[in-house]
Enzyme design. Structure first.
Site, PDB file in Angstrom:
ATOM      1  N   GLU A 176      12.842   7.609   8.184  1.00 18.00           N
ATOM      2  CA  GLU A 176      11.701   6.882   7.890  1.00 18.00           C
ATOM      3  C   GLU A 176      12.157   5.304   8.123  1.00 18.00           C
ATOM      4  O   GLU A 176      13.058   4.994   7.088  1.00 18.00           O
ATOM      5  CB  GLU A 176      11.058   7.308   6.354  1.00 18.00           C
ATOM      6  CG  GLU A 176       9.786   6.742   6.264  1.00 18.00           C
ATOM      7  CD  GLU A 176       9.559   5.433   5.438  1.00 18.00           C
ATOM      8  OE1 GLU A 176       9.727   5.477   4.243  1.00 18.00           O
ATOM      9  OE2 GLU A 176       9.315   4.377   6.023  1.00 18.00           O
ATOM     10  N   CYS A 226       8.537  -1.467   3.610  1.00 14.94           N
ATOM     11  CA  CYS A 226       8.256  -0.799   4.718  1.00 14.94           C
ATOM     12  C   CYS A 226       6.970  -0.889   5.270  1.00 14.94           C
ATOM     13  O   CYS A 226       6.596  -1.143   6.511  1.00 14.94           O
ATOM     14  CB  CYS A 226       8.725   0.509   5.144  1.00 14.94           C
ATOM     15  SG  CYS A 226      10.047   1.242   4.105  1.00 14.94           S
TER      16      CYS A 226
END
Ligand SMILES: Cc1cc2nc3c(=O)[nH]c(=O)nc-3n(C[C@H](O)[C@H](O)[C@H](O)COP(=O)(O)OP(=O)(O)OC[C@H]3O[C@@H](n4cnc5c(N)ncnc54)[C@H](O)[C@@H]3O)c2cc1C
Length: 1002
Positions: free
Chosen positions: A760, A794
């Site tokens: 990720e 993120c």
């Protein structure tokens, strides 16, 4: 403004148990029989008047009857009304109208009401809708429509109808116009309280503008107020959230310092004209702060001798009676009088949603409507006994509520009723005709069309629900007897006080799992308790040694041994350990928040959210793991054969996690891998080793065998050494795209089995804002998405794309809101933006800011404290989205403008970044949202909200392209990626023949 003696603090419990409150309310609900006997005839008379008069249901009520919220037309109309008048450009307005009209059956809408207003809107909408043919695509329809008659007539008709509606519900656009209109009615004895419309302030300029408009209005009202004495004088209602850009509990000191004097100035002005002056009631989490500001201002000696100062109290709040006692005590202590408006409350659905999101122990509001009604009557009685210290003002459009209060009060005076302009006209006309001693004040909104429709929509929402009196009174099929049922009778006994269809926030995800416990920062005692626990738990951070590459090899060997036994224990056993870990985290949240602040630079809000996320991972994977790994899946097949599919661990997983979620992502990776039956070697970020150490200890304490999980501290060299080990079965990684690529290459270079990588990575996350979006909401969502956690998520917003027709206003509001953020020590609960993680990150971000100052237009540069790794929020405008080529991991927002006609180019630019992690869309046009979702494969799309804070099991998180491999963390497809699949086919006919088939034949 310290008061002498100090004022008592409001300490009522934030969200007490419904049953305990109901028990008390039920006991005191009954009226003496002679008074009780008066209620039915009076309420019947009022309802009959409402239903009977030709224009009985005027205004909002007529709208509701015609376009009930439960119909598609009603919803479409509401959304249309709310947004249409702020859309400046014709193309967006037309697309918007078409979108909404396409959702309902306006063309066949039978006009039931003869109210001019409803006819006008139904006519205009019906006319417009008939032009939109069923089955056509929106684009096709628009093209055909424009070709045949041109879009402008449709737009003009709809806007005209909206204006007509608006004119009806708002007394006027300016205070002068309103006063002129009100004067005629005032001569007939009506009292007014004026309300300046608008959303709360987001910027200092907004707050100043609202202040000025209140001050001007007070002066204008005062000049035309005539000679009557209070309470028979007009008044004004003020919203504290309009007077300060950060009217929130965590900014308490600042609010007291800045807002209280402003409120006092307005109150003095109102006193000068001897007007009524009411502080409106807002959301539950602002109640304690409101009371503090309210009391500090009231205590000022300059307001002595004036009886017009007042407060609105919401009876749907469980604390309403306590608020009344609190202000009565305050008035007593100061030996003064004040006014108190009792309402039921306008934000019920918001309160329920918020309590669920925040994981509170209970709701601050009741969950059954009769409880709100019962509490209203309880509070009303209390208020009547507190006269003349308090002057009660009963605001309701409910005939039963009004009749009950009249029966309760008898013929005495010293109180008034209140209604909203455009509502309750027939009810109060009848009441005043039959009971001339009663008085009704009209709450009259003042404002331009832009603000007016947002107000109208709130009224529609509040009164359009089936449970609302106005909606029921408007429905002739509901027998009057039903409307006369007493709240106490509807509740019956205290055990029924709670709505069984609305689970407690903690049970939101049951039977699957418990929701993690949150905290309400607007609950002073809960906040103080948590802060105390955090301080008690704070420890000096130890220095931890880094591992060596040799230790990496040894850790993988040890984990390999651990795998043998761990993989043989049951899914139930694994899940039990995870659940215990979740419970332990919940018990020790204060200690983890302290660590997150000290080692990770997290603010209080972020600390709470991160611990909750870690708990949710433990519980979610435990429950998913039992489902997926418990019993093998039976597959269909021919008779005489049994086919099953089972999942099992792969071996040793290497888990490499980042510093930005040092607890949640660290534990999320580990618990997923463990639940799937793997052993784990975990390497946390070198910036946050202590959090990892404490979290691993907690897992062992929860029952995890030591050999199943190895912790290895160190920097990227240790990560690389682990990935190189020959004997690993998988890697789970969260971090930069660049490192993910390096890991991928290392794994690909190995001989032997191909090792899966779950990565990720980052994103150039965009938010698209079109002209139908509400600027205040956009400002809130952009500020949270771009600057919360100092932009170090993120999911954080990097690229804001605003339609150029509204860009100036939107950007100015965002910049103004950013200016109000407090940047500083994350341990201070008032801080909104803490430091970035380390000096290296700061240097990188500072360099980017310097570069942007050369290459882009600066809209905002915040001021950061000196010393420490602080980077202040910045906003830069780029010429094109493609100017932003890499993820900038900090509080720096980039903005681009786009033309409505070039929307597809914008989507292409976003797609061209190659990232696909999070995306925001702010629009009221469903077709626009659908277009964006269809064109961009972004992992997490958020509509009309912020784009951060994905909740485990609710918004599974992760993207594609340069943003990661998937599957999504906290989602249903995550655990299987950590596992091997195995089918077993057993020929049951081989041993002993096909008994099942033979039995079946018999
Ligand atoms: C003069 C005036 C001033 C006002 N000022 C304010 C203010 O400052 N702040 C504010 O918040 N509102 C304010 N309001 C709005 C007011 O709260 C609503 O108009 C009011 O709730 C409608 O009550 P009712 O008695 O007319 O209707 P009813 O239909 O009898 O009651 C509606 C009430 O029941 C509540 N309700 C609905 N379902 C449930 C449920 N399942 N469980 C519990 N409760 C439920 C609704 O939220 C609403 O509060 C004001 C209204 C007036 C008339």
């Amino acid at each position: 403004m310290p008061s002498d003696p100090p004022l008592a603090e409001f300490t009522a419990a934030y969200a007490p148990d419904d049953a305990a409150l109901a028990a008390e309310l039920l006991v005191t609900a009954a009226l003496p029989p002679d008074r009780e006997a008066r209620i039915d005839p009076l309420a019947t008379e009022l309802i009959t008047a409402i239903r009977g008069s030709e224009h009985g249901l005027g205004g909002v009520e007529a709208m509701l009857r015609e376009f009930a919220l439960s119909t598609k037309e009603g919803l479409a109309l509401m959304v249309l009304a709310e947004a249409l008048l702020r859309v400046p450009d014709a193309a967006t307005a037309d697309a918007f109208i078409e979108d909404k009209l396409g959702q309902g059956d306006f063309a066949h809408h039978r006009i039931k009401s003869d109210a001019v207003l409803v006819n006008a809107s139904a006519w205009a909408l019906g006319l417009s809708a008939r032009l939109v043919h069923a089955g056509e695509t929106p684009q096709g329809t628009l093209a055909a429509l424009t070709k045949r008659i041109g879009a402008p007539p449709v737009r003009a008709a709809t806007r005209h109808a909206m204006r007509l509606i608006g004119n009806h519900f708002v007394l006027g656009e300016t205070i002068e116009a309103v006063l002129a209109r009100a004067q005629a009615q005032a001569r007939e004895g009506s009292r007014y309280s004026y309300d300046m419309l608008g959303e709360g302030a987001r910027t200092a300029e907004d707050a100043e503008r609202y202040y000025q408009s209140y001050a001007d209005a007070i002066t204008a009202i005062g000049r035309s107020a005539g000679n009557a004495a209070l309470p028979a004088r007009p008044g004004i209602s003020v919203k504290l959230s309009a007077l300060h850009p950060r009217f929130e509990a965590i900014s308490r000191d600042r609010v007291m310092r800045e807002l209280t004097p402003r409120l006092l100035e307005l109150a003095r002005l109102a006193k000068h004209h001897d007007l009524a002056f009411t502080v409106d009631a807002e959301e539950a989490d602002r109640l304690e702060l409101s009371l503090e500001v309210f009391a500090a201002c009231f205590a000022d000696a300059s307001l002595k001798g004036w009886d017009g100062y007042g407060l609105a109290v919401q009876a749907y709040q469980k604390r309403a009676a306590a608020v009344i006692d609190h202000v009565a005590e305050l008035a007593g202590a100061l030996d003064r009088r004040m006014m108190l408006r009792l309402v039921k409350g306008a934000y019920w659905d918001t309160e329920i949603k918020r309590a669920q999101e925040r994981g509170l122990a209970d709701y601050p509001v009741f969950t059954r409507k009769p409880m709100t009604d019962l509490n209203y009557l309880h509070c009303a009685r209390r208020l009547l006994t507190l006269r003349p210290r308090l002057f009660p003002q009963f605001a309701s459009h409910n005939a039963l509520t009004v009749a009950t209060i009249l029966a309760e009060a008898g013929n005495c005076d010293g109180y008034e009723f209140q209604r909203l302009h455009g509502m309750g006209e027939a009810l109060y006309a009848q009441l005043l005709a039959e009971h001339p001693q009663t008085v009704c004040r009209i709450y009259a909104p003042v404002g331009g069309h832009r603000d007016l429709l947002a107000y109208l929509v709130r009224r529609l929402l509040e009164n359009g629900a089936n449970s609302s009196f106005v909606a029921q009174a408007g429905d002739d099929s509901v027998p009057i007897d039903e409307l006369l049922a007493r709240p106490a009778a509807l509740i019956g006994n205290a055990e029924n006080a709670r709505n069984p269809a609305i689970p407690l926030p903690r049970d939101l995800y049951q039977p699957q799992r418990l929701n993690s416990r949150g905290v309400e920062l607007g609950d002073r005692s809960a906040l103080a308790a948590l802060l105390g626990e955090i301080e008690d738990a704070r420890r000096t951070l130890p220095t931890l040694a880094s591992a060596t590459p040799e230790q990496a090899a040894a850790a993988v060997r040890a984990a390999r041994n651990g795998f043998e036994s761990w993989s043989r224990t049951s899914a139930d056993h694994h899940a039990g350990i995870l659940r215990r870990a979740g419970d332990l985290l919940e018990q020790r949240r204060a200690a983890f928040i302290a660590l997150l602040q000290d080692e990770g630079g997290k603010t209080l809000d972020d600390g709470v959210a991160e611990v909750r996320e870690a708990i949710d991972y433990c519980r979610y994977y435990a429950s998913e793991g039992r489902r997926l790994f418990g019993e093998p899946l039976e597959l269909p097949g021919p008779t005489g054969e049994r086919n099953t599919l089972a999942l099992r661990g792969r071996g040793v997983f290497v888990a490499i996690s980042p510093w930005n979620f040092p607890l949640a992502i660290f534990l999320g990776q580990i618990t997923a891998a463990l639940m799937a039956g793997n052993a784990v070697v975990a390497k946390p970020a070198e910036q946050t080793p202590v959090i990892a150490e404490v979290a691993v200890r907690l897992l062992h304490e929860a029952g995890l065998p030591r050999e199943a999980l190895q912790l290895l501290q160190g920097d990227s060299r240790i990560g690389a050494a682990l990935v190189e080990q020959p004997d690993i079965a998988g890697v789970v990684f969260t971090g930069s795209t660049e490192v993910a690529r390096a890991i991928n290459r290392t794994l690909a270079d190995k001989d032997g089995p191909i090792v899966p990588l779950i990565a990720e990575t980052g994103g150039i996350n965009a938010m698209i804002v079109d002209a139908t979006a509400l600027p205040e909401q956009v400002a809130d969502d952009v500020i949270a998405s771009a600057f919360r956690s100092a932009g170090q998520r993120c999911s954080a917003l990097r690229l804001l794309c605003v339609q150029d027709d509204v860009a100036d206003r939107v950007i100015a509001m965002i910049a103004g809101a950013a200016r109000e953020l407090k940047i500083g020590d994350p341990r201070d609960p008032a801080t909104h933006v803490g430091p970035v993680i380390d000096a290296e990150a700061k240097a990188r971000l500072d360099a980017h800011i310097t570069k942007m100052k050369r290459e882009a237009q600066l809209h905002f540069a915040g001021t950061a404290p000196t010393g420490g790794n602080y980077v202040a929020p910045h906003i830069f405008e780029l010429r094109r989205a493609s100017q932003l080529t890499e993820e900038v991991f900090g509080p720096i927002l980039h903005v681009v403008r786009y033309k409505a006609a070039e929307f597809d180019d914008l989507l292409d630019d976003i797609a061209a970044t190659g990232y696909a992690l999070t995306l925001g869309v702010q629009s009221r046009i469903d077709d626009t949202i659908a277009r964006v979702v269809a064109r961009l494969p972004t992992g997490n799309v958020y509509v009309n909200r912020n784009i951060i804070g994905a909740v485990v099991g609710v918004q599974p998180f992760g993207g594609s392209g340069l943003s990661g491999t998937g599957p999504k963390a906290g989602g249903p497809h995550y655990l299987p990626r950590f596992a091997l699949e195995q089918t077993v086919s057993i020929n049951t006919a081989a041993a002993g023949g096909n008994a099942a088939l033979l039995t079946g034949q018999n």
